[in-house]
Design an enzyme around this catalytic site. Structure first.
Site, PDB file in Angstrom:
ATOM      1  CB  SER A   1      -0.949  -0.025   1.205  1.00 20.90           C
ATOM      2  OG  SER A   1      -1.844   1.065   1.167  1.00 20.90           O
TER       3      SER A   1
ATOM      4  CG  HIS B   1      -4.143  -1.072  -0.547  1.00 19.63           C
ATOM      5  ND1 HIS B   1      -3.931  -0.964   0.810  1.00 19.63           N
ATOM      6  CD2 HIS B   1      -4.597  -2.347  -0.741  1.00 19.63           C
ATOM      7  CE1 HIS B   1      -4.250  -2.098   1.405  1.00 19.63           C
ATOM      8  NE2 HIS B   1      -4.654  -2.952   0.472  1.00 19.63           N
TER       9      HIS B   1
ATOM     10  CG  ASP C   1      -5.656  -5.752   2.679  1.00 20.41           C
ATOM     11  OD1 ASP C   1      -6.281  -6.794   2.964  1.00 20.41           O
ATOM     12  OD2 ASP C   1      -5.559  -5.311   1.517  1.00 20.41           O
TER      13      ASP C   1
END
Length: 389
Positions: A205, A233, A329
Site C-alpha cells: 500500500s 492499494h 490488510d
C-alpha cells in the site's frame, strides 16, 4: 493570492504538538474541504492554505509545515515543479501529491514519487459523487497522520537532562515504587513451509510503488520460475501505469490482470484498481477471477481476497510477501496461508514508509522472516531455489 497562516505555537506540555499541514490547491472548494477535515482532527492543524506552488515555496520558511498536500495542476508554479524546490528548502517535509484520475496525472504522480514525494492521493472528479468525498476524506487524513508520525519518529529526539540515581519514583497516591514499562516481547518467527513455493503473492500500500520497483528489478529468476501476483492499494489508471513501470523494472511481462485469464510462470499479474483479484482453479491450471464487491479492509483491491483464494489452488506451495502500507490488510489472509502450510515474509519497520500492514503480520506471529527491503529479493531467490532456512 489566497493565504491563511497559523503561527507555530510554543509547547506547553509533554503532549505532542499537532502536525502542521500546508494545503496547496488552486481550487477554493478543495482547499476549504481539506482544511475543514484537518481542522476537525485533534492531532493536526492547518498551518497554511495556499493557491499556487509559488505561494508554497515563498511561504515555506514562515509556515514551517510538517506535511504538505500539493495539487499537481496549478497556475504560476505547478505541483511537480514546486516539489523539488520545497524539498530543497526543507528536506524532511512530507509531501502528498493530489491529482484527479487521468493518465497524465497518474504519470506525474509516479514522477513525483521518484523526486521525493512521500505519497499521492487521487482527488474525486466531483466532491458530489456518492461516497467519493468520504473515501477521499478517510484516505487523506490517514495518510497525513501516518506519514507525519513516521517523520516525527525519524527526527532526533532532544537530549534529556541527566537524571540523578535517586531512589525509585513513587506513586504519590499509593506511595509504591513505579514500575518501568516492560519492553515489548520479541517478534515470533515461524519456520518456512516444507514445500518449494509455486507462486509468489505480494501485497502493498503506502510506499508500495517505490518498494515494488526496487524488488522486481532483482526478481528475474523467480518470475521466470513461478507466476507473481501483486495487489497494490491503488485506484484505476494508476494501476495501468504501475504495471508498465513494473514491466520495465523487471524486464518481464507485467499487466493488469484480466478476468478469466490463465496464470502462468514468467508473468507479473497486478490487481486492477477498483476490483478485487482472486485466483480460481481452471482444470489443472489457475485463472484470474476479478470481482466488483465492496471494499475489504477499506480497500479495493484488497490483499486478503488474493491471499485466501490462492490456498485452494496452491495449498502449502505459497510464499506471500507483505510490503509497506497502512492498516492490516494481508494479515488475516497470511494467517490462513500459514495454516495451510505456506509462508509469509514482511518488510521491516526501518525500510517501510508505513509499518502498518507488515507490522500487523509480524506482530501476529505469522512471519517466517521480517527483512529490510534490500534483503528480500536475495532471500526470495534462495527460497524459490529450494532453500528452506
Amino acid at each position: 493570492m489566497s493565504v491563511a497562516l497559523v503561527n507555530p505555537s510554543i509547547p506547553t506540555s509533554s503532549r505532542p504538538e499537532p502536525l502542521r499541514v500546508m494545503v496547496v490547491d488552486d481550487s477554493v472548494v478543495i482547499r476549504g474541504l481539506i482544511s475543514r477535515w484537518i481542522g476537525a482532527e485533534s492531532d493536526m492543524v492547518v498551518a497554511a492554505s495556499l493557491r499556487t506552488g509559488l505561494d508554497a515555496v515563498n511561504q515555506l520558511e514562515r509556515v514551517n509545515p510538517d506535511v504538505a498536500v500539493l495539487d499537481i495542476e496549478m497556475p504560476e508554479l505547478d505541483g511537480l515543479s514546486a516539489l523539488p524546490q520545497l524539498l530543497g528548502k526543507k528536506r524532511d517535509l512530507v509531501i502528498i501529491m493530489a491529482s484527479t484520475l487521468t493518465r497524465r496525472n497518474a504519470e506525474i504522480s509516479f514522477k513525483a514519487l521518484s523526486l521525493g514525494a512521500a505519497d499521492y492521493i487521487p482527488k474525486p472528479e466531483s466532491t458530489r459523487e456518492p461516497g467519493a468525498a468520504e473515501i477521499f476524506h478517510h484516505d487523506l487524513i490517514q495518510k497525513i497522520r501516518h506519514l507525519g508520525a513516521r517523520l516525527r519518529r525519524n527526527k532526533p529526539a532532544m537530549p534529556s537532562p541527566p537524571l540523578a540515581p535517586a531512589t525509585p519514583a513513587l506513586d504519590r497516591k499509593r506511595e509504591m515504587p513505579v514500575r518501568a514499562t516492560p519492553a515489548p516481547p520479541p517478534l515470533t518467527r515461524r519456520s518456512f513451509g516444507m514445500l518449494v513455493p509455486r507462486v509468489l503473492l505480494i501485497g502493498s500500500s503506502t510506499g508500495g510503488p517505490q518498494a515494488l520497483m526496487t524488488l522486481v528489478a532483482d526478481l528475474g529468476r523467480v518470475i521466470d520460475r513461478v507466476p507473481v501476483l501483486i495487489t497494490q492499494h491503488m485506484p484505476p489508471t494508476f494501476t495501468t501505469i504501475l504495471a508498465e513501470h513494473l514491466a520495465r523494472a523487471s524486464g518481464r511481462p507485467a499487466h493488469e490482470a484480466v478476468d478469466g485469464e490463465a496464470v502462468r510462470p514468467g508473468t507479473i499479474y497486478l490487481a486492477p484498481g477498483g476490483r478485487h483479484m482472486r485466483v480460481v482453479r481452471h482444470g489443472v491450471d489457475a485463472a484470474i477471477a476479478l470481482d466488483d464487491g465492496p471494499p475489504i479492509n477499506f480497500c479495493k483491491p484488497a490483499v486478503d481476497p488474493m491471499f485466501v483464494s490462492a490456498i485452494d489452488v496452491w495449498q502449502g506451495g505459497i510464499l506471500s510477501l507483505i510490503l509497506t502500507g497502512m492498516g492490516s490488510d494481508g494479515m488475516r489472509g497470511g494467517k490462513e496461508i500459514v495454516a495451510a502450510g505456506g509462508s509469509v515474509i514482511a518488510q521491516d519497520e526501518a525500510t517501510s514508509v508505513v509499518w502498518g500492514m507488515p507490522g500487523a503480520a509480524a506482530n501476529a506471529g505469522i512471519c517466517a522472516a521480517v527483512l529490510p527491503l534490500n534483503q528480500i529479493a536475495p532471500k526470495l531467490v534462495r527460497l524459490f531455489s529450494g532453500d528452506r532456512s
